[in-house]
Design a protein around this motif. Sequence first.
Motif, PDB file in Angstrom:
ATOM      1  N   SER A 130       0.825  -1.209   0.000  1.00 40.35           N
ATOM      2  CA  SER A 130       0.000   0.000   0.000  1.00 40.35           C
ATOM      3  C   SER A 130       0.859   1.259   0.000  1.00 40.35           C
ATOM      4  CB  SER A 130      -0.895   0.003   1.248  1.00 40.35           C
ATOM      5  OG  SER A 130      -1.706   1.141   1.327  1.00 40.35           O
ATOM      6  N   LEU A 167       3.087   4.381   0.182  1.00 33.85           N
ATOM      7  CA  LEU A 167       4.488   4.705  -0.117  1.00 33.85           C
ATOM      8  C   LEU A 167       5.311   3.453  -0.418  1.00 33.85           C
ATOM      9  CD1 LEU A 167       5.149   7.429   2.633  1.00 33.85           C
ATOM     10  CD2 LEU A 167       4.192   7.722   0.329  1.00 33.85           C
ATOM     11  N   ASP A 188       4.202  -7.583   3.839  1.00 36.64           N
ATOM     12  CA  ASP A 188       3.066  -6.870   4.412  1.00 36.64           C
ATOM     13  C   ASP A 188       2.218  -7.870   5.194  1.00 36.64           C
ATOM     14  OD1 ASP A 188       1.762  -3.845   3.176  1.00 36.64           O
ATOM     15  OD2 ASP A 188       0.896  -4.952   4.855  1.00 36.64           O
ATOM     16  N   TYR A 219       2.461   8.497  18.040  1.00 33.42           N
ATOM     17  CA  TYR A 219       2.985   8.468  16.666  1.00 33.42           C
ATOM     18  C   TYR A 219       4.293   9.242  16.584  1.00 33.42           C
ATOM     19  CZ  TYR A 219       2.906   8.749  11.555  1.00 33.42           C
ATOM     20  OH  TYR A 219       3.229   8.657  10.219  1.00 33.42           O
ATOM     21  N   LYS A 269       8.043   7.727  15.681  1.00 32.71           N
ATOM     22  CA  LYS A 269       8.792   8.216  14.522  1.00 32.71           C
ATOM     23  C   LYS A 269      10.073   8.934  14.954  1.00 32.71           C
ATOM     24  CE  LYS A 269       6.041   6.641  11.353  1.00 32.71           C
ATOM     25  NZ  LYS A 269       6.471   5.572  10.437  1.00 32.71           N
ATOM     26  N   GLY A 284       6.168  14.386   4.755  1.00 28.44           N
ATOM     27  CA  GLY A 284       5.142  15.299   5.254  1.00 28.44           C
ATOM     28  C   GLY A 284       3.787  14.657   5.029  1.00 28.44           C
ATOM     29  N   PHE A 327       1.279  12.831   2.334  1.00 29.94           N
ATOM     30  CA  PHE A 327       1.192  12.129   1.058  1.00 29.94           C
ATOM     31  C   PHE A 327      -0.179  11.467   0.920  1.00 29.94           C
ATOM     32  CE2 PHE A 327       5.405  12.075  -0.987  1.00 29.94           C
ATOM     33  CZ  PHE A 327       6.096  12.792  -0.031  1.00 29.94           C
ATOM     34  N   THR A 361      -2.184   8.733   0.475  1.00 31.06           N
ATOM     35  CA  THR A 361      -2.137   7.269   0.553  1.00 31.06           C
ATOM     36  C   THR A 361      -3.379   6.794   1.308  1.00 31.06           C
ATOM     37  OG1 THR A 361      -1.100   7.187   2.732  1.00 31.06           O
ATOM     38  CG2 THR A 361       0.379   7.435   0.832  1.00 31.06           C
TER      39      THR A 361
HETATM   40  N1  LIG Z   1       0.932   9.084   4.132  1.00 30.38           N
HETATM   41  C1  LIG Z   1       1.547  10.058   4.768  1.00 30.38           C
HETATM   42  O1  LIG Z   1       1.206  11.238   4.628  1.00 30.38           O
HETATM   43  C2  LIG Z   1       2.689   9.751   5.709  1.00 30.38           C
HETATM   44  C3  LIG Z   1       3.365  10.812   6.295  1.00 30.38           C
HETATM   45  C4  LIG Z   1       4.453  10.560   7.119  1.00 30.38           C
HETATM   46  C5  LIG Z   1       4.849   9.267   7.358  1.00 30.38           C
HETATM   47  N2  LIG Z   1       4.153   8.242   6.808  1.00 30.38           N
HETATM   48  C6  LIG Z   1       4.629   6.880   7.079  1.00 30.38           C
HETATM   49  O2  LIG Z   1       4.901   6.225   5.845  1.00 30.38           O
HETATM   50  C7  LIG Z   1       4.736   4.817   5.988  1.00 30.38           C
HETATM   51  C8  LIG Z   1       3.795   4.314   4.910  1.00 30.38           C
HETATM   52  O3  LIG Z   1       2.575   4.950   5.134  1.00 30.38           O
HETATM   53  P1  LIG Z   1       1.411   4.981   4.024  1.00 30.38           P
HETATM   54  O4  LIG Z   1       0.859   6.358   4.034  1.00 30.38           O
HETATM   55  O5  LIG Z   1       1.906   4.377   2.764  1.00 30.38           O
HETATM   56  O6  LIG Z   1       0.348   4.047   4.736  1.00 30.38           O
HETATM   57  P2  LIG Z   1      -0.508   2.814   4.239  1.00 30.38           P
HETATM   58  O7  LIG Z   1      -1.438   2.553   5.367  1.00 30.38           O
HETATM   59  O8  LIG Z   1      -1.015   3.044   2.867  1.00 30.38           O
HETATM   60  O9  LIG Z   1       0.590   1.639   4.161  1.00 30.38           O
HETATM   61  C9  LIG Z   1       1.159   1.113   5.322  1.00 30.38           C
HETATM   62  C10 LIG Z   1       1.343  -0.377   5.105  1.00 30.38           C
HETATM   63  O10 LIG Z   1       1.976  -0.918   6.255  1.00 30.38           O
HETATM   64  C11 LIG Z   1       1.383  -2.159   6.524  1.00 30.38           C
HETATM   65  N3  LIG Z   1       1.573  -2.530   7.935  1.00 30.38           N
HETATM   66  C12 LIG Z   1       1.012  -1.933   9.020  1.00 30.38           C
HETATM   67  N4  LIG Z   1       1.371  -2.584  10.141  1.00 30.38           N
HETATM   68  C13 LIG Z   1       2.176  -3.617   9.757  1.00 30.38           C
HETATM   69  C14 LIG Z   1       2.863  -4.646  10.437  1.00 30.38           C
HETATM   70  N5  LIG Z   1       2.772  -4.774  11.774  1.00 30.38           N
HETATM   71  N6  LIG Z   1       3.597  -5.528   9.727  1.00 30.38           N
HETATM   72  C15 LIG Z   1       3.675  -5.422   8.376  1.00 30.38           C
HETATM   73  N7  LIG Z   1       3.052  -4.469   7.657  1.00 30.38           N
HETATM   74  C16 LIG Z   1       2.305  -3.579   8.349  1.00 30.38           C
HETATM   75  C17 LIG Z   1      -0.092  -1.969   6.165  1.00 30.38           C
HETATM   76  O11 LIG Z   1      -0.733  -3.222   5.945  1.00 30.38           O
HETATM   77  C18 LIG Z   1       0.016  -1.124   4.914  1.00 30.38           C
HETATM   78  O12 LIG Z   1       0.052  -1.925   3.749  1.00 30.38           O
HETATM   79  C19 LIG Z   1       4.199   4.610   7.408  1.00 30.38           C
HETATM   80  O13 LIG Z   1       5.279   4.261   8.262  1.00 30.38           O
HETATM   81  C20 LIG Z   1       3.659   6.000   7.811  1.00 30.38           C
HETATM   82  O14 LIG Z   1       3.711   6.207   9.210  1.00 30.38           O
HETATM   83  C21 LIG Z   1       3.085   8.436   5.981  1.00 30.38           C
END
Ligand SMILES: NC(=O)c1ccc[n+]([C@@H]2O[C@H](COP(=O)([O-])OP(=O)(O)OC[C@H]3O[C@@H](n4cnc5c(N)ncnc54)[C@H](O)[C@@H]3O)[C@@H](O)[C@H]2O)c1
Length: 255
Positions: A14, A16, A35, A162, A166, A193, A195, A197
Amino acid sequence: MFKGLVGLVTGGASGLGKATAELIIKQGGRVVICDLPSAPGANTAKALGENAAFAPVDVTSEKDIKNALQTTVDKFGRLDVAVNCAGIASAARTYNFKKDQPFDLELFRTTVEVNLVGTFNVIRLVAGLIGKNAPNADGQRGVIINTASIAAFDGQIGQAAYAASKAGVVGMTLAIARDLSKQGIRVVTIAPGLFRTPMMELLPEPAIKQLEASVPFPPRLGHPHEYALLVQSIIQNPMLNGETIRLDGSLRMQP
Ligand SMILES: NC(=O)c1ccc[n+]([C@@H]2O[C@H](COP(=O)([O-])OP(=O)(O)OC[C@H]3O[C@@H](n4cnc5c(N)ncnc54)[C@H](O)[C@@H]3O)[C@@H](O)[C@H]2O)c1
Ligand SMILES: C[C@]12CC(=O)[C@H]3[C@@H](CCC4=CC(=O)CC[C@@]43C)[C@@H]1CC[C@@H]2C(=O)CO
């Protein structure tokens, strides 16, 4: 560009992580998507073709990650790059005075367990396999890329767990880079920042629009591919090591 390279991406089903897996394939590499069993990882890998594989894992599980590494060796024979994208978001105030309720400690524990402990669990295990590679002319054996968040620095109201999780990823980046430097393994963290998703889309659209307007430039959410482009740059630049790179359109979150 990545011909012969083998990557492993946690959270690769999923957002990023998925964009990162897609870029590795597009650039000629091979990838193992790690995943949760409940995530569409198998379909994601199938859509990416024979150079992609799925390994169902919980990043907090030593057994699962060891199994994923065995899958990596069985399918592709080596590992060059690991990208930690797996993560969860949570929000609650430290104390809800209206409800006379403290922050749920299990929610805090789970957030830190997945985002911080899970990331470290993957790092400590992939390092062993990456360390088996022959060094290149520069002495490099591989690269590990982690995902923090600008919440590590700008943690908003409700983001204690959170932000702590981080900030821990940020805090351990240099220490791990030093630990692994003699083996020629670089360690870099990206702090995204905002994104667009599935995680972000848990917010109602009006809230997302408000967040978009808060980004100085470009005034929009980032595209997951733009995160993957930074992963590509980190892989390509041997001088990037032990650092956290904000990727945020110069956003500084308000309280
Ligand atoms: N989207 C944003 O704006 C944003 C901003 C800052 C940081 N992040 C970080 O970027 C990363 C990706 O986020 P995203 O927005 O793509 O989210 P997302 O929810 O689309 O993807 C996260 C993925 O991690 C998997 N996951 C969750 N817990 C898990 C576990 N215990 N074991 C294995 N897989 C697991 C989920 O199944 C999912 O497929 C995350 O660490 C999130 O904290 C996202
Ligand atoms: C994690 C982040 C900021 C948040 O706290 C939200 C999350 C998207 C899902 C959410 C829904 C809510 O109702 C409460 C807030 C939150 C947990 C956001 C995704 C990316 C945001 C981030 O990491 C900021 O750097």
